[in-house]
Design an enzyme around this catalytic site. Structure first.
Site, mmCIF file in Angstrom:
data_model
loop_
_atom_site.group_PDB
_atom_site.id
_atom_site.type_symbol
_atom_site.label_atom_id
_atom_site.label_comp_id
_atom_site.label_asym_id
_atom_site.label_seq_id
_atom_site.Cartn_x
_atom_site.Cartn_y
_atom_site.Cartn_z
ATOM 1 N N LYS A 121 0.828 -1.207 0.000
ATOM 2 C CA LYS A 121 0.000 0.000 0.000
ATOM 3 C C LYS A 121 0.866 1.262 0.000
ATOM 4 C CE LYS A 121 -1.705 2.811 2.667
ATOM 5 N NZ LYS A 121 -2.017 3.458 3.923
ATOM 6 N N ASP A 139 -6.488 0.388 1.604
ATOM 7 C CA ASP A 139 -6.290 0.070 3.022
ATOM 8 C C ASP A 139 -7.584 -0.526 3.558
ATOM 9 O OD1 ASP A 139 -8.045 2.157 3.265
ATOM 10 O OD2 ASP A 139 -6.650 3.516 4.258
#
Ligand code: SF4
Length: 205
Positions: A121, A139
């Site tokens: 991420k 996320d």
């Protein structure tokens, strides 16, 4: 309603609510963004923005940050959660940037993910926000909203990322990531869903 049609309508609403979503973490270049994203794990962006001005004044480059002691770094970032691990990681990643990448942040997913404290991420955020490359950082907040809106039935963030990437063109991924983050912050309180009062969940949920 088909997923593609839903995504189109959701995209319109997000564009209306957040036409030009700003990058929330303050930074001067790709290195500072990378450090800020590493610091942001389990901490609010606002908290990171409070500590980075002093940190980047002292160490604006990988060379300068690599030369600081972990203790000195820790003093500057202590108010962020998980600060000892983060102090270690940002020093180590600065050293690696100097040793392996001539002091530059590599515009390459694999090379970024090989840096300490940098997961998929974080690498996606840097690829998109520092280098303008198509990437869709997902996320847990985005994962949950994608499920709530019926855009993905994925069990994990990786599959959610694959599902969301099919619904919007690559040029929109970075913007959608930011818009969904801002949406979650504004409309999802810590508890209690208010489906009726939500401009997307009211019809897509
Ligand atoms: S109903 Fe409200 S709180 Fe629940 S997911 Fe939708 S926006 Fe978030």
């Amino acid at each position: 309603m088909k997923r593609a049609e839903k995504a189109r309508r959701i995209g319109e609403i997000l564009d209306r609510l957040y036409p030009l979503p700003p990058i929330p973490l303050h930074h001067g270049d790709a290195f500072q963004l990378l450090v800020a994203v590493v610091l942001s794990a389990q901490t609010t962006d606002a908290q990171v923005n409070r500590v980075t001005p002093a940190l980047f004044r002292r160490a604006p480059t990988p060379q300068k940050l690599a030369a600081m002691s972990e203790t000195d770094i820790l003093k500057l970032i202590r108010s962020c959660g998980l600060s000892p691990g983060k102090a270690h990681n940002i020093k180590k990643l600065s050293q690696l940037l100097v040793e392996k990448h001539s002091g530059e942040v590599p515009a390459d997913m694999e090379a970024l993910e090989a840096l300490p404290g940098v997961g998929h991420k974080t690498a996606s955020v840097v690829m998109n926000q520092a280098f303008g490359q198509p990437a869709f950082p997902v996320d847990t907040h985005i994962h949950r909203l994608a499920a709530r809106w019926g855009l993905s039935k994925a069990k994990d963030v990786k599959q959610t990322e694959r599902d969301l990437k099919k619904l919007w063109p690559p040029g929109e991924w970075g913007k959608r990531h930011l818009q969904i983050i801002y949406f979650g912050r504004e409309y999802c309180p810590a508890r209690n869903h208010d489906f009726a009062g939500c401009p997307i969940c009211s019809w897509a949920g």
